[in-house]
Design a protein around this motif. Structure first.
Motif, PDB file in Angstrom:
ATOM      1  N   GLN A  78      -0.444  -0.796  -1.990  1.00  0.00           N
ATOM      2  CA  GLN A  78      -0.085  -0.400  -0.632  1.00  0.00           C
ATOM      3  C   GLN A  78       1.182  -1.117  -0.171  1.00  0.00           C
ATOM      4  O   GLN A  78       2.039  -0.521   0.485  1.00  0.00           O
ATOM      5  CB  GLN A  78      -1.246  -0.670   0.327  1.00  0.00           C
ATOM      6  CG  GLN A  78      -1.031  -0.013   1.674  1.00  0.00           C
ATOM      7  CD  GLN A  78      -2.299   0.118   2.479  1.00  0.00           C
ATOM      8  OE1 GLN A  78      -3.371  -0.275   2.044  1.00  0.00           O
ATOM      9  NE2 GLN A  78      -2.175   0.670   3.668  1.00  0.00           N
ATOM     10  N   ARG A  79       1.346  -2.374  -0.560  1.00  0.00           N
ATOM     11  CA  ARG A  79       2.585  -3.102  -0.237  1.00  0.00           C
ATOM     12  C   ARG A  79       3.785  -2.482  -0.945  1.00  0.00           C
ATOM     13  O   ARG A  79       4.871  -2.372  -0.386  1.00  0.00           O
ATOM     14  CB  ARG A  79       2.451  -4.570  -0.613  1.00  0.00           C
ATOM     15  CG  ARG A  79       1.594  -5.346   0.329  1.00  0.00           C
ATOM     16  CD  ARG A  79       1.657  -6.841   0.027  1.00  0.00           C
ATOM     17  NE  ARG A  79       0.475  -7.468   0.573  1.00  0.00           N
ATOM     18  CZ  ARG A  79      -0.360  -8.225  -0.120  1.00  0.00           C
ATOM     19  NH1 ARG A  79      -0.132  -8.507  -1.376  1.00  0.00           N
ATOM     20  NH2 ARG A  79      -1.413  -8.748   0.466  1.00  0.00           N
ATOM     21  N   ASN A 100      -0.609   8.409   2.077  1.00  0.00           N
ATOM     22  CA  ASN A 100       0.800   8.386   1.726  1.00  0.00           C
ATOM     23  C   ASN A 100       0.980   9.547   0.743  1.00  0.00           C
ATOM     24  O   ASN A 100       0.475   9.487  -0.371  1.00  0.00           O
ATOM     25  CB  ASN A 100       1.136   7.042   1.078  1.00  0.00           C
ATOM     26  CG  ASN A 100       2.481   6.526   1.478  1.00  0.00           C
ATOM     27  OD1 ASN A 100       3.422   7.300   1.570  1.00  0.00           O
ATOM     28  ND2 ASN A 100       2.585   5.229   1.695  1.00  0.00           N
ATOM     29  N   GLU A 130       4.718   0.653   0.804  1.00  0.00           N
ATOM     30  CA  GLU A 130       5.445   0.364   2.042  1.00  0.00           C
ATOM     31  C   GLU A 130       6.903   0.030   1.741  1.00  0.00           C
ATOM     32  O   GLU A 130       7.809   0.482   2.432  1.00  0.00           O
ATOM     33  CB  GLU A 130       4.788  -0.783   2.794  1.00  0.00           C
ATOM     34  CG  GLU A 130       5.484  -1.096   4.119  1.00  0.00           C
ATOM     35  CD  GLU A 130       4.808  -2.192   4.923  1.00  0.00           C
ATOM     36  OE1 GLU A 130       5.221  -2.380   6.088  1.00  0.00           O
ATOM     37  OE2 GLU A 130       3.898  -2.859   4.402  1.00  0.00           O
ATOM     38  N   ARG A 131       7.128  -0.754   0.685  1.00  0.00           N
ATOM     39  CA  ARG A 131       8.491  -1.106   0.294  1.00  0.00           C
ATOM     40  C   ARG A 131       9.286   0.138  -0.106  1.00  0.00           C
ATOM     41  O   ARG A 131      10.451   0.279   0.232  1.00  0.00           O
ATOM     42  CB  ARG A 131       8.444  -2.104  -0.864  1.00  0.00           C
ATOM     43  CG  ARG A 131       9.530  -3.105  -0.850  1.00  0.00           C
ATOM     44  CD  ARG A 131       9.424  -4.243  -1.840  1.00  0.00           C
ATOM     45  NE  ARG A 131       8.820  -3.974  -3.123  1.00  0.00           N
ATOM     46  CZ  ARG A 131       7.681  -4.510  -3.553  1.00  0.00           C
ATOM     47  NH1 ARG A 131       7.001  -5.338  -2.793  1.00  0.00           N
ATOM     48  NH2 ARG A 131       7.216  -4.226  -4.747  1.00  0.00           N
ATOM     49  N   THR A 187       8.578   3.459   0.707  1.00  0.00           N
ATOM     50  CA  THR A 187       8.606   4.568   1.664  1.00  0.00           C
ATOM     51  C   THR A 187       8.832   4.150   3.106  1.00  0.00           C
ATOM     52  O   THR A 187       9.147   5.001   3.943  1.00  0.00           O
ATOM     53  CB  THR A 187       7.274   5.351   1.616  1.00  0.00           C
ATOM     54  OG1 THR A 187       6.219   4.517   2.107  1.00  0.00           O
ATOM     55  CG2 THR A 187       6.961   5.837   0.227  1.00  0.00           C
ATOM     56  N   GLY A 188       8.596   2.878   3.418  1.00  0.00           N
ATOM     57  CA  GLY A 188       8.672   2.436   4.800  1.00  0.00           C
ATOM     58  C   GLY A 188       7.394   2.732   5.571  1.00  0.00           C
ATOM     59  O   GLY A 188       7.294   2.437   6.755  1.00  0.00           O
ATOM     60  N   GLN A 189       6.400   3.301   4.919  1.00  0.00           N
ATOM     61  CA  GLN A 189       5.133   3.648   5.557  1.00  0.00           C
ATOM     62  C   GLN A 189       4.050   2.691   5.077  1.00  0.00           C
ATOM     63  O   GLN A 189       3.787   2.600   3.881  1.00  0.00           O
ATOM     64  CB  GLN A 189       4.751   5.091   5.196  1.00  0.00           C
ATOM     65  CG  GLN A 189       3.434   5.534   5.775  1.00  0.00           C
ATOM     66  CD  GLN A 189       3.066   6.943   5.352  1.00  0.00           C
ATOM     67  OE1 GLN A 189       3.913   7.815   5.294  1.00  0.00           O
ATOM     68  NE2 GLN A 189       1.804   7.151   5.065  1.00  0.00           N
ATOM     69  N   SER A 190       3.403   2.011   6.029  1.00  0.00           N
ATOM     70  CA  SER A 190       2.398   1.016   5.653  1.00  0.00           C
ATOM     71  C   SER A 190       0.975   1.562   5.671  1.00  0.00           C
ATOM     72  O   SER A 190       0.048   0.877   5.273  1.00  0.00           O
ATOM     73  CB  SER A 190       2.481  -0.185   6.598  1.00  0.00           C
ATOM     74  OG  SER A 190       2.191   0.227   7.916  1.00  0.00           O
ATOM     75  N   THR A 191       0.798   2.789   6.128  1.00  0.00           N
ATOM     76  CA  THR A 191      -0.534   3.356   6.291  1.00  0.00           C
ATOM     77  C   THR A 191      -0.842   4.399   5.225  1.00  0.00           C
ATOM     78  O   THR A 191       0.047   4.854   4.508  1.00  0.00           O
ATOM     79  CB  THR A 191      -0.662   4.023   7.671  1.00  0.00           C
ATOM     80  OG1 THR A 191       0.348   5.041   7.783  1.00  0.00           O
ATOM     81  CG2 THR A 191      -0.491   3.010   8.786  1.00  0.00           C
TER      82      THR A 191
END
Length: 172
Positions: A120-121, A134, A124-125, A127-131
């Motif tokens: 998940q981290r 995805n 986020e790196r 895509t910029g999406q943390s939730t």
């Protein structure tokens, strides 16, 4: 069931070559195996799989390997959803694809233990999406639940899928 644990162990081994059999000193049990030692023992014929502690330099390369794994997964499958089994938004997106007759490649992050958190981290790196969810279509990140539903409502989801030669139920 044992086959899915074996596949998960092979996946983990591909992400981290430091995975070894028990017997090494200062090893930590794999997080996704630690809850059921009986199944873990069956995986390696009586030996529990463990992960050796990593230094900061090797964890950077571990993150790079995870990033490459995500990129490969997204390029190898036309529709990929990184999800969590308990997430209502993830369930909504998976249901949407089921309704339109498309079977996505789903990775349930909460079933991967600590590696799910790492993935998940990495997502986020990238895509910029943390939730979650995805969602990726044709190797391209399209967003989460709201983005996917909007694409479906305005007909863009069908267009993206048809570019990949994926028929939807509404096409038939």
């Amino acid at each position: 069931m044992a086959e899915s644990y074996c596949a998960l162990a092979r996946f983990s081994a591909s992400l981290c070559p430091r995975i070894k059999h028990a017997g090494l000193r200062n090893n930590l049990p794999l997080p996704f195996l630690s809850t059921n030692l009986t199944r873990a023992s069956r995986i390696s014929r009586g030996r529990m799989l463990t992960v050796k502690s990593m230094s900061s330099s090797s964890s950077q390369s571990f993150g790079a390997r995870m990033e490459e794994t995500v990129k490969k997964t997204v390029s190898d499958h036309p529709v990929v959803i990184y999800s969590k089994t308990w997430c209502s938004y993830s369930s909504e997106v998976k249901s949407l694809f089921k309704r339109i007759g498309v079977e996505p490649h789903v990775i349930e992050l909460d079933q991967l233990g600590a590696q799910g958190t790492q993935l998940q981290r990495v997502l986020e790196r990238l895509t910029g999406q943390s939730t979650v969810p995805n969602v990726f279509i044709g190797g391209k990140h399209i967003g989460g639940c709201t983005d996917t539903v909007k694409l479906h409502q305005n007909g863009e989801l069908k267009k993206l899928l048809s570019k990949l030669n994926i028929a939807t139920k509404t096409d038939k």
